[in-house]
Enzyme design. Sequence first.
Site, PDB file in Angstrom:
ATOM      1  N   GLU A  12       0.886  -1.095   0.188  1.00 38.44           N
ATOM      2  CA  GLU A  12       0.079   0.116  -0.115  1.00 38.44           C
ATOM      3  C   GLU A  12       0.931   1.416   0.036  1.00 38.44           C
ATOM      4  O   GLU A  12       0.454   2.311  -0.534  1.00 38.44           O
ATOM      5  CB  GLU A  12      -0.790   0.032   1.360  1.00 38.44           C
ATOM      6  N   ASP A 197     -12.257  -4.522  -2.257  1.00 38.17           N
ATOM      7  CA  ASP A 197     -13.352  -5.536  -2.460  1.00 38.17           C
ATOM      8  C   ASP A 197     -14.703  -5.022  -2.075  1.00 38.17           C
ATOM      9  O   ASP A 197     -14.833  -3.904  -1.119  1.00 38.17           O
ATOM     10  CB  ASP A 197     -12.865  -6.700  -1.576  1.00 38.17           C
TER      11      ASP A 197
END
Length: 235
Positions: A12, A197
């Site tokens: 990330e 998601d």
Amino acid sequence: MTLCYIVAMRAEAQPFIEEYGLELKENFFAPLPCMLYEGEVNGSRLCVVLNGAQHNSDLVGCEAASVATVKAIEAIRPDLIINSGTCGAFQSQGAEIAKVYIGNGAMFHDRRVPGDDAWATQSVGNYDVWQGSRQLAKALGMPMAKVTTGSSLDMQAIDLEIINRHGGQLKDMEGAAVAFVCSLYQVPVLFVKSVTDLCDHSADTFETFSRNLHAASQALRNANKRIIEHLTLHA
Ligand code: ADE
């Protein structure tokens, strides 16, 4: 001004560590596994603190995020903590893979303490974000939503019930823990979250998360670049 990012996963953070050529400060938090990357942007100090790794994987979750945030605040004395990372979100609310949000609040959805209002209030947390968050989101045309944090990637029915009751929208595993520590030190916190998601759509959360991690992290880099430029140029 000193900006300090708290990031759980290297994937990330790596795109914007590279973007700004941030330098690793070896053993800065020794013996803890947290890692500090540091540099300068437009005359401001830019720090990125990673939770570090254990058992051959990046440390995710509330405990690691709390440790990293305590150590970062004590050692770096930042003007603003920025928790940046990935999250699950709800397609029914307009979420899409790699869409990036600014947080407008943070809560816990898996801490159930029965009793009076005070215990329930403490459990859920409902922490405030940096007061400039809304203006920043508006200036950059970014959507806002509420971060909701738990210790699991999956979501049980009781989690969803609490998320719905308190208006949670961006499901992660660190945000409220970072906000909790920031509330104790009275350091403002900004959230930047990118969707990997869809909690109401993805069949297998881990598989979907893994498949979309790269795209979501690239989107995070692009959003953080705009945020860092904005904050450092308007400091
Ligand atoms: N990080 C990315 N997706 C997540 C999810 N669905 N739950 C918790 N943390 C996440």
